[in-house]
Structure formats: C-alpha cells, structure tokens
Design an enzyme around this catalytic site. Structure first.
Site, PDB file in Angstrom:
ATOM      1  CE  LYS A  80      13.209   7.956  -4.059  1.00 13.34           C
ATOM      2  NZ  LYS A  80      11.947   7.322  -4.454  1.00 13.34           N
ATOM      3  CB  VAL A 180      -1.600  -8.020   2.636  1.00 13.67           C
ATOM      4  CG1 VAL A 180      -1.649  -9.181   1.672  1.00 13.67           C
ATOM      5  CG2 VAL A 180      -1.353  -8.514   4.059  1.00 13.67           C
ATOM      6  N   GLY A 181       0.224  -4.715   2.520  1.00 18.31           N
ATOM      7  CA  GLY A 181       0.129  -3.326   2.979  1.00 18.31           C
ATOM      8  C   GLY A 181      -0.825  -2.572   2.063  1.00 18.31           C
TER       9      GLY A 181
END
Ligand code: NAD
Length: 358
Positions: A80, A180-181
């Site tokens: 990362k 609710v993306g």
C-alpha cells in the site's frame, strides 16, 4: 514509535519513504509480502497529522492487502502507498508523476491503484513515470470500475451466510444496508431482485432517494440503521461500523457487507462469535474488486486483453473459500475473523516456502 516496534509491522518485507522536493511529494510505500506475487494495493492521499500516523496506516493497510489477496487466491502479494497531503488542495500533476517515479524505483515489486483521495485522473500522471499502475481506462487490459464485481461477491456472500445461519433463501429476509454508494447500491438492487426486504441509510440524501425508488427499500437515518429489525446487517460505508456501542443495538444474526475494516477491534469479532452472530470477514467477502484489478495486472503483464472469465472463476473460488471459513469456524468453535486470518497467513507462508525452494 520506531518502525520495527509498530504493532502493524508484522513481518513487512520492506518499507520505503520518498521525498520529492520540487513537487512536495511525501510518500510511504509499504510492501508487506511478495511471496505470492508483486505486492498490490491502492494509493491513499490523506492529510495525516504526523509521519508516524501515515506509517501506521500504510503498514496496517498493506498487511490487510496481503491477507485479502491471499484469500482471493490471486497471484499478488500485499502492499500500500500513502501520500501525505490534502487531496482537496494539494494535488498536482507533478506530485503524481513524482509518485510514479517512486513506484518505478521499486522495479515492479509494488503495483499501485486508486484508493481514498486518489482518482484515475491522478494516476494518469503517475502512469507517465511507471507502468506499474492498475485502474486506468483506455487500453485493452483495463478492468474498469471494480464495484460491480465487489457487489456480486458481497451479494453471494450474504446469500451463503443466510443459507448457513437461517437455513433459507433470501426471499423475505430483511437486510439493513449502511451506505448506498458504488457497492451498497448495487448490492441493494441484487438483494431486492432476490426478494429481500431492505432498510437503507446514507449521509447522501440523493443516493438514498434513488435507491429507495429502485428497490422499494425503507429509508432510515444513519443513526437509526443499527436499531431496525433486520436479519442481516450489511456495512457498506466506512470502517469501524461494528463497535461496542453499535453491537448492543444490532438485532441482526448476520453481519455481511462490502466495507473494509468493519470490526472496530479484533476483540469485537470474538464478542460477535460468543453472542452467536455470523460475521463474514470483510476482506474475504469484499475481495471481488481486487480480483478484478488482478485481472488487469495479469493482462498488462501478458500483453493481452482483460479476461472477464478469469475474474468470474476466481470469484466462484472466493465464495468457496468463504464457505470454508464458515465451516471451519463452526467445526473449530472459533470466530470467523480468526479462522480467516490463519488461512491467509498459511497461504502466504506456503508461497514463501515455495519461493525459497525454487
Ligand atoms: P462509496 O464512497 O461509493 O460509498 C460509500 C457510501 O457510504 C457513500 O454513499 C457515503 O455517502 C456513505 N456513507 C459515508 N458515511 C456514512 C455514514 N456514517 N452512514 C451512512 N452512510 C455513509 O464507496 P464504495 O466504493 O461503495 O465502497 C464502500 C465500502 O466498501 C468502503 O469501505 C470501501 O473501502 C469498501 N470496498 C469497496 C470496493 C469497491 O470495489 N468499490 C472493494 C472493496 C471494498
């Protein structure tokens, strides 16, 4: 804190920091493991208050990518990158190009992609300095938005958990979705189609309205989503949704959703298990997106086009792995997150042994 004392250090192969005076780039690239293949994981841009906090985040996220990639059985290790800075005010093309030089300096040991605060537009600048970038459009190997694959995996994971814990199909099952993306909205549509009854919440009123119109879901406020009478709680917003306070309020028997880092602490996972709740480990159930990205890296490396069939096969395998985690948790009477962690570590260790033997 020194690097080797950090609780998140846990056997990182390498941790690199880069500073570019001209563009102001300050980045840390953590490579947890390359035993299964080049380390892969997105780049996050965040205004960390200190370099220590940036390092801690890079280590934690990089190790999590190793586990996620191992459970998804893709030929990638975990890594990362974090860029220290405010993504609203400090982004420049030169900064992302300098980041590309940093990635390139690792010679392919790390592949980068989008994460919080970083868009495909930013990575287009990174691409000018390195080829080790996934998630860009406009070439035959491009994999596009990973959210549909993530949502499909989460949907099938919810179905699996409902079959195990409730011995029934989704028709009539009540699911509460937090967020609710990209992922949550697609999950809501799939669940509604399968006959589930939905409660949904989001801080974005427009997104809520749209999904309620499409699915007939009942809308509740973000504060109330933990109190609705649901069978399944599906965290699809930010991390840490399951903590001591929210757990007191949850009536659901199953926790299964797309968000990363759902458990505020590992101890919460033990509490969930002791109370008889079924928790689908987040980095297993939401691995569809990284499988999609792996499909792109695979195609870029081979110079071929993106192959959706490879992704579909890996997603099927991921669902079998989730089933294995649930089975072992029951057989060994141990929390699912502990079982998954052990499986991931064993897969990484086995690959490392193979590397040494080769
Ligand atoms: P997104 O930003 O599109 O959606 C997140 C939604 O959560 C947004 O609509 C936002 O308004 C809402 N939200 C934020 N805070 C909230 C709160 N307190 N209460 C209710 N709603 C809130 O992100 P996404 O791509 O759908 O990802 C959702 C989660 O899944 C994240 O944790 C992400 O790291 C994880 N994830 C996503 C993918 C992927 O393929 N997109 C893959 C793996 C994991």
């Amino acid at each position: 804190m020194t690097l080797f004392d950090s609780s998140a250090f846990e056997g990182h192969e390498a941790v690199h920091s880069f500073f570019d005076e001209k563009s102001g780039l300050k980045t840390i690239i953590a490579v947890h493991s390359t035993a299964r293949g080049p380390a892969a994981g997105g780049c996050r841009m965040w205004p960390y208050a200190s370099a220590d906090l940036a390092l801690e985040d890079a280590l934690r996220l990089s190790r999590a990518m190793s586990y996620k990639n191992a459970m998804a059985d893709i030929p990638l290790g975990g890594g990362k990158a974090v860029i220290i800075g405010d993504s609203r005010t400090q982004k420049t093309p030169a900064l992302f190009e300098a980041f590309g030089r940093a990635v390139d300096a690792l010679g392919g040991r790390y592949w980068t992609a989008e994460d919080v605060g970083v868009s495909p537009g930013d990575l287009a600048h990174t691409r000018r300095a390195t080829r080790f970038v996934a998630g860009l459009d406009g070439h035959p190997a491009a994999s596009g938005d990973p959210s549909p694959v993530t949502a499909e995996g989460v949907f099938r994971g919810v179905q699996l958990c409902v079959r195990r814990a409730m011995r029934r199909e989704l028709d009539g099952v009540v699911v509460a979705i937090q967020g609710v993306g990209h992922v949550g909205a697609l999950l809501a549509e799939k669940l509604a189609k399968a006959g589930a009854r939905l409660y949904v919440t989001d801080v974005n009123a427009e997104a809520l309205k749209a999904i309620a119109a499409k699915t007939g879901a009942t809308v509740v406020s973000p504060a109330d989503i933990f109190d609705v009478p649901a069978d399944v709680f599906a965290p699809c917003a930010l991390g840490g949704a399951i903590n001591g306070e929210t757990l007191q309020r949850l009536g659901a028997r199953i926790i299964a959703g797309g968000a990363n880092n759902q458990l505020a602490s590992p101890e919460i996972g033990r509490t969930l298990f002791d109370r008889g709740l079924l928790y689908a480990p987040d980095y297993v159930i939401n691995g569809g997106g990284i499988i999609n990205v792996a499909g792109e890296i695979r195609a870029l490396e081979a110079g071929t086009a993106f192959d959706p069939a490879w992704v579909a096969t890996k997603l099927d395998r991921l669902m079998e792995t989730l089933g294995e985690v649930l089975d072992r948790s029951i057989a060994d009477r141990r929390p699912t997150h502990e079982v998954a962690g052990e499986m991931a570590k064993a897969r990484i260790a086995k690959a490392a042994e193979g590397q040494l033997a080769a």
